[in-house]
Design an enzyme around this catalytic site. Sequence first.
Site, PDB file in Angstrom:
ATOM      1  CE1 TYR A  20      -0.760  -1.428  -0.850  1.00 39.37           C
ATOM      2  CE2 TYR A  20      -0.607   0.415   0.674  1.00 39.37           C
ATOM      3  CZ  TYR A  20      -0.668  -0.056  -0.612  1.00 39.37           C
ATOM      4  OH  TYR A  20      -0.631   0.821  -1.665  1.00 39.37           O
ATOM      5  CB  THR A  43       1.879   4.404  -3.830  1.00 38.20           C
ATOM      6  OG1 THR A  43       0.889   3.661  -4.555  1.00 38.20           O
ATOM      7  CG2 THR A  43       1.338   5.764  -3.444  1.00 38.20           C
ATOM      8  CG  HIS A  73      -6.803   7.398  -2.947  1.00 38.29           C
ATOM      9  ND1 HIS A  73      -5.553   7.686  -3.459  1.00 38.29           N
ATOM     10  CD2 HIS A  73      -6.578   6.830  -1.749  1.00 38.29           C
ATOM     11  CE1 HIS A  73      -4.631   7.303  -2.606  1.00 38.29           C
ATOM     12  NE2 HIS A  73      -5.212   6.787  -1.553  1.00 38.29           N
TER      13      HIS A  73
END
Length: 772
Positions: free
Chosen positions: A589, A602, A473
């Site tokens: 979230y 993001t 990630h």
Amino acid sequence: MAEAHQAVAFQFTVTPDGVDFRLSREALKHIYLSGINSWKKRLIRIKNGILRGVYPGSPTSWLVVVMATVGSSYCNVDISMGLVSRIQRCIPDGCSFYQTPQTKALLSMAIFSTGVWATGIFFFRQTLKLLLSYHGWMFEMHGQTSHVTRIWAICIRLLSSRRPMLYSFQTSLPTLPVPRVSATIRRYLESVRPLLGDEEYYRTETLAKEFQDKTAPRLQKYLVLKSWWATNYVSDWWEEYIYLRGRSPLPVNSNYYITDFVLIRPTEVQAARLGNIVHAMILYRRKLDREEIKPVMALGIVPMCSYQMERMFNTTRIPGKETDLLQHLGDSRHVAVYHKGRFFKVWLYEGSQLLKPRDLEMQFQRILDDPSPPQPGEEKLAALTAGGRVEWAEARQAFFSCGKNKTALETIERAAFFVALDEEPHCYDPENEASLSLYGKARLHGSCYDRWFDKSFTLICFKNGQMGLNAEHAWADAPIIGHLWEFVLATDALYLGYTETGHCLGKVNPVLSRPQRLQWDIPEQCQVAIERSYQVAKALADDVELYCFQFLPFGKGLIKKCRTSPDAFVQIALQLAHFRDRGKFCLTYEASMTRMFREGRTETVRSCTSESSAFVQAMVEGHHMKADLQDLFRKASEKHQHMYRLAMTGAGIDRHLFCLYLVSKYLGVTSPFLAEVLEEPWRLSTSQTAQFQIRMFDPEQNPRHLVAGGGLDPVADDGYGVSYMIAGENTIFFHVSSKFSSSETNAQRFGNHIRQALMDIADLFQVPKAAR
């Protein structure tokens, strides 16, 4: 080994008569072709750098300006207003090349024209950046476009009319703005209001106001200063502190997965499917290197930042004791392959030519047919990448810093990507709902030692030819790897194809060198470290409950009839489902992107709002009129869409507070408010999987070419992780995760609540069942 000798360009032996050289013409030929290919890439990058650097101008436009200047001179019209004459007087007379007045005049006009052309490009770029800073179009109602937005769209189209390359807009993208502290605090208090009682909310409000008045002004100044200096005031800190400094194992805590087609199977020949997919991936990498991929554009005119794509291939996360490092290489000509506990190196090129799918199939089949057993300690070696980062860093330094272990490890870390050939068949069987969940678990963590979790992504090929990805990630977010995956699957299905027997098309080149087996020398102490990491990773993996399902009653087609956005519809349904599951609201979230800004990644949308809470409570109470419920739902939907737009336009809450917290740590300032904010658990973590970014598939012509999206794990130990893909007009895929160790959560139970919540909201708008 014969294949090893073929890779050596020359050998020599020292004899009493002198030195005896033995040259390999074939190896020298490959070295020569490889060098030619490398220089071609360099020239292409130089050319692309020039074209990208002058966008929206072009060499042709420069030639037009020069010709206009020269032509006006011959017509006795001085469009330079005397500047050409001044430039001509500044040219030295010493060089014989400039002796004639005609030559000096032409050179002066060329210099003037270049200056005018460069000034024009700078002006157009700054104008484009100013236009891209306008986000009013996002807040306008559908079908009610203002005159300002229409004029803005026309100007954008005019300035970007020339076909852009992948990175053409990078320097024209605006920088992410730093929100005002007062606005962030106000939005934060709004977001926590439905979660807190009156007394607790008053305490939080007091802390927030004290922070805003006393501590924040100083922190904000440093943050604004950083925003002036850096290209993005968030992204570098986000990558370092959220990902690279994390010391927890990557599987379950960080890495995520992406699925294959779920309704079709192009072939069940494992090596053939992998041959096509790997070939398509390298075609994508070639397009990436040449910048031939079109930038992703919102509305078809607003460019998204592409910088994350630079590290898609040839990238590995290197473990460190305090922080990890992302190692990105310029190019790699091989992939590392794992099968039955053995590691192999497979070349992707023969000389300068990319191997055809049929050749790659042969190479992978050779690995599948190889009967050799794993070397001592080799089978579970990759578990080191699945355990704690400190333990992996220590083992790497102790056992992999020299000799054959270092060579083998570098082969893996320098590979374009990692490939796992699994022995288990996994797929989605619509008649067996559990199959999709098992399929997801296999991609999420596998056996904890058959994925190289440090690589930018691991390509997984199951026994029956079904594919999947496990992605690290830190280097990028899911839409980036999704862009690659769309291209690969479309190329495989629509362009490469298979024979009737399921093999790749084309003829085999049997003289190709066999895949090279990596050699290891793993001592017992290292094997103990491997086993320890494996046990840590296995405990984490066994604790994950994953429930994946396909929701078939309706998709975005019906949702649009409710006059709301599909994402808002699903998010409100998740709030209703969670309240029914846990009997309370929680901090939620939802990931949104900020890629309209340079190097944007993001932002968080806090989906649990006062409006959505009011709707959920009214639904649960069960005695409200349908018209009142519809009105509450629309208010909740409008609020959610407004929050999403704020997040996308740089006016979110959490990244600003995160950066303020880091500045406070750098300055040694203690803030009870920021400490409390950063410690709040996200008990419901959600994400929508992006699709149709490339639009190589036509959903109407290829209705069965559906990918089920991907999945992630819960952020909180007592929470849920929900990933969903609104895959078409009539279907939605959900991936729900929780932990068995929590007595308060159950992924399957929550999934059933999601189903029921979606149905209840659809019934609220009296949509006939026949239309579903």
